[in-house]
Scaffold this active site. Structure first.
Site, PDB file in Angstrom:
ATOM      1  NE  ARG A 142      -2.662  -1.570   3.295  1.00 20.39           N
ATOM      2  CZ  ARG A 142      -3.229  -1.569   4.498  1.00 20.39           C
ATOM      3  NH1 ARG A 142      -4.259  -0.776   4.744  1.00 20.39           N
ATOM      4  NH2 ARG A 142      -2.766  -2.337   5.462  1.00 20.39           N
ATOM      5  CB  ALA A 177      41.593  43.044  -9.103  1.00 13.65           C
TER       6      ALA A 177
END
Length: 457
Positions: A16, A423
């Site tokens: 089930r 950077a």
């Protein structure tokens, strides 16, 4: 104390549930339902636990490992037949045997201990754990005589109309005198509508021998809920979630919205920590005192120190120190260790990283397979390029390094302490201590280039 034994019935497929998973392995608040039962039994001074397995036997064995012994029920011919499979391990032993179904994860240790004690006090050969419900359909009915003693237990399918009106039900949990149990099991027949061997028939056999059969009624029907379908599974999840949240709040944790907070059963949370709505805390997560978790954070098997904030972020299988700020929208992947006083900001992903004390990656970075020292600053867009398509390589960033925005660190590479990365650099070689490394093309401006391409309209 007399010997205590336990038999867990976990052989059913659970059709089930409509699932490829075996029923007793479906989780409730992060743990398979059968494991909840084994954990509870472990607190009852039981000397031997036997789990009856059938469907999915190897998976159940793997889940429970060495916490139980196992017997196989090849064909599911009823509950008495299932218990009979434990004969080789329990027959002839003196003591009390608890029989419990593997799909009842809500049963508490306190109730099981009370069942053992009631059985002992009544000097019974069998004691049934019962409960009262206004909706008894599907349950076996406990039929008592005029003196209130248990006369028999009738399965719903075999009950007459009068018996179906009885609202005291059999929970499917029992204590038995172990010797009497296996003697009676040998006499159980399958002369019923289902052609099965019912464990409840043991009650009638013992009654016919003038043995004492008692009943202990729990006052909390929800504890006895059997999980047979997805609806019952969701109901059990809700009940256990409420229990877990109440336990934490009673221990000094603030849960802003318990209805929208999901905490697994093995989670530990320190005092004065606040859990915000939408948070999901799973596995064996341990959270210290004075933390703020959420809203909408997910932690799985995480260890979190005290005074740490984790907002709208995901942390899996990692360790977080104290006085750490994570998020919003950070992803801490497995095998990461974040030390104290760290900041991991928005849209930062870490994977298999040791991230040193006081270091920062404030936004938009990926740091994977790396060792980051203390007091390191990783600028926006910093990336450790750790994968060449076949292998992962390690990036080492030593203490007090500053990495500028949009820098790529091509592993394997080491950035020595007190150095700077300009950077926009792509670093392919080791950077010496206290150096400034610039690895980018020189800017070139092409005058009047737009005119030459006839793009100036």
């Amino acid at each position: 104390m007399a010997n205590r034994f336990a038999v867990i019935l976990a052989a059913g497929l659970g059709t089930r549930m409509k699932s490829k998973f075996y029923k007793v392995l479906h989780p409730v608040c992060g743990k398979p339902m059968v494991e909840h039962i084994v954990d509870n039994i472990a607190q009852l001074q039981v000397s031997k636990t036997v789990t009856v397995v059938g469907h999915g036997a190897e998976l159940v064995k793997a889940q429970l490992e060495n916490r139980s012994e196992f017997v196989i029920q090849e064909k599911q011919l009823g509950t008495a037949h299932a218990v009979m499979q434990a004969r080789e391990l329990l027959d002839g032993k003196e003591g009390t045997t608890l029989v419990i179904c593997g799909d009842t994860p809500l049963i508490s240790t306190d109730t099981l201990e009370a069942l053992f004690e009631a059985h002992k006090q009544q000097q019974a050969k069998a004691t049934v754990l019962t409960a009262y419900t206004e909706e008894p359909t599907g349950y076996g009915r406990v039929i008592r005589n005029q003196a209130g003693q248990v006369e028999k237990i009738v399965e719903h399918k075999d009950a007459n109309e009068e018996e179906k009106n009885v609202k005291e039900i059999n929970t499917g949990m029992y204590c038995f005198d172990n010797l009497a149990l296996f003697q009676a099991l040998a006499e159980v027949s399958n002369d019923n509508s289902q052609g099965e061997y019912y464990l409840t028939d043991v009650i009638e056999i013992l009654k016919a021998k003038n043995e004492i059969v008692s009943a202990f009624q729990t006052n909390d029907f929800s504890e006895t809920m059997g999980i047979n379908d997805r609806l019952a599974l969701s109901q059990a999840e809700k009940i256990m979630k409420t229990r877990i949240n109440k336990k934490h709040m009673a221990n000094g944790v603030t849960i802003i919205d318990p209805a929208n907070t999901y905490i697994d059963t093995d989670v530990e949370i320190g005092m004065d920590t606040i859990i915000h709505p939408g948070s999901v805390i799973k596995g064996k997560t341990i959270i210290g005192d004075d933390c703020q978790i959420g809203p909408h954070s997910e932690l799985m098997n995480a260890i979190v120190g005290s005074n740490t904030n984790i907002r709208q972020s995901v942390v899996h299988d990692s360790s977080i120190g104290s006085y750490v700020n994570i998020g919003p929208y950070a992803h801490i992947r497995p095998q990461s260790t974040i030390h104290d006083e760290v900041k991991i900001g928005n849209f930062v992903e870490l994977k298999k990283v040791d991230f040193g004390k006081g270091s920062k990656a404030s936004h938009l970075s990926y740091i994977g397979d790396a060792e980051v020292g203390s007091n390191v600053n990783l600028g926006c867009g910093s990336i450790t390029v750790n994968y060449d398509g076949k292998n992962k390589a390690l990036t080492k960033i030593e203490d007090d390094v500053f990495v500028g925005c949009n820098s790529n660190l091509i592993a394997p590479v080491t950035i020595k302490k007190n150095s700077y990365i300009a950077a926009g650099s792509t670093i392919t070689d080791d950077v010496p201590e206290k150096a400034l490394s610039i690895a980018r093309a020189r800017q070139v401006n092409k005058e009047d280039y737009v005119k030459k391409l006839n793009l100036d309209n």
